[in-house]
Design an enzyme around this catalytic site. Structure first.
Site, short mmCIF file in Angstrom:
data_model
loop_
_atom_site.label_atom_id
_atom_site.label_comp_id
_atom_site.label_asym_id
_atom_site.label_seq_id
_atom_site.Cartn_x
_atom_site.Cartn_y
_atom_site.Cartn_z
N GLY A 74 0.80 -1.22 0.00
CA GLY A 74 0.00 0.00 0.00
C GLY A 74 0.82 1.27 0.00
O GLY A 74 0.42 2.30 -0.55
N ASN A 75 2.03 1.22 0.60
CA ASN A 75 2.86 2.41 0.65
C ASN A 75 3.37 2.82 -0.73
O ASN A 75 3.89 3.92 -0.90
CB ASN A 75 4.05 2.20 1.59
CG ASN A 75 4.92 1.04 1.17
OD1 ASN A 75 4.44 0.04 0.67
ND2 ASN A 75 6.21 1.16 1.38
#
Length: 314
Positions: A12-13
């Site tokens: 997700g980062n």
């Protein structure tokens, strides 16, 4: 000499939390991906969709509240929407980075991907994967009444919708993905774990679920006979006794060692545990295959043995 084939699972980062953040993150992510292409690897990309599918789900719910004639938007449709718009940003960013480096021989495409799950998967008996924003009790009860959603209170912070997270059984579009990969394309697929579907004869119907994207990535890597599965996350190396004074980072572990550490409860459920499980599934599927867990910016260093945690059969 054939290029080594690697499946990269973006965390997700690598994607940000808003549309402007996503575009900036995609640009940064594309640089690391093209670094690997320049180093001679053939790359296939998967990605998460945690913030994005939640935002889409909330937007559809807001529309339904505004217009009572609007039907409920199934979660499977929200996953499909997230795949398309994340893929749109990623493929354009990667294409631009390739051309900035005068690489014109690698086409980039996104495949909106369905993944078959089993109706009898025990995950459907105990939905536990939270999606979307926190809600008041009143709003949560309205969603449950109107749409049949399952909602749970979350550690005093409010209520959230929860869905099942079943095991992936089959990547429906694997034939198309394999054909594109064999033609030299950089394929973005299985976004957000894939669109979860049940199979009823020849008919596919959406399931109210979210599939773990690392487990799907392991299945994809096996199906494509990849050399490596690279799971990118927020830490450079997997650790035991994480967050404690005796924390120890792991450089290389065998599949058997990974099983032992999982049994000891060394990896947090919903965080590092599914990543290690996916790594083990791939590494144990055929001699010579290896999985790597590391940071996005360290992917090339990890593949070349300078950092990260590698998992192999022995």
């Amino acid at each position: 000499m054939d290029r080594k084939k690697i499946v990269i699972a973006l965390g997700g980062n690598a994607l940000g939390n808003t549309l402007p953040e996503q575009m900036a993150a995609a640009k940064h992510t594309s640089q690391s991906i093209v670094d690997l292409i320049e180093a001679g690897y053939q790359v296939i990309v998967t990605h998460g969709n945690g913030p994005q599918v939640g935002m889409i789900n909330q937007a559809m719910y807001a529309l339904e509240r505004e217009d009572p004639e609007q039907p409920n938007t199934p979660l499977s449709v929200c996953v499909a929407m997230s795949q398309a718009y994340i893929g749109y940003d990623l493929q354009n960013a990667i294409r631009e980075e390739l051309r900035n480096r005068n690489i014109t021989s690698v086409p980039v495409s996104t495949v909106v991907t369905q993944v078959r799950v089993d109706k009898d998967d025990p995950a459907f008996d105990n939905p536990s994967k939270p999606i979307g924003k926190f809600m008041t009790r009143e709003v949560a009860e309205e969603q449950a009444r109107r749409f049949g959603h399952i909602v749970k209170e979350d550690a005093g912070r409010g209520y959230r919708r929860v869905v099942a997270s079943p095991m992936p059984k089959e990547i429906v579009e694997i034939g198309a993905i394999r054909t594109l990969v064999d033609c030299g394309e950089l394929v973005i697929c299985c976004g957000g774990g894939g669109i979860p579907v049940f199979q009823n004869g020849n008919h596919l119907s959406g399931a109210s679920a979210v599939i773990d994207k690392d487990l799907v990535s392991a299945l994809l890597a096996k199906e494509l006979d990849a050399d490596s599965l690279v799971i990118l996350t927020a830490v450079e190396k997997v650790a035991v006794n994480f967050g404690k004074p005796e924390q120890r980072n792991l450089d290389r572990i065998t599949v058997d060692e990974a099983y032992r550490l999982m049994e000891e409860g060394q990896f947090a459920p919903g965080s590092m545990l599914p990543k290690v499980e996916a790594a083990v599934q791939f590494a144990s599927s055929k001699p010579g295959r290896e999985a790597l867990i590391t940071l996005l910016d360290k992917a090339r260093d990890g593949l070349e043995g300078r950092t990260g945690t590698k998992i192999r059969m022995e």
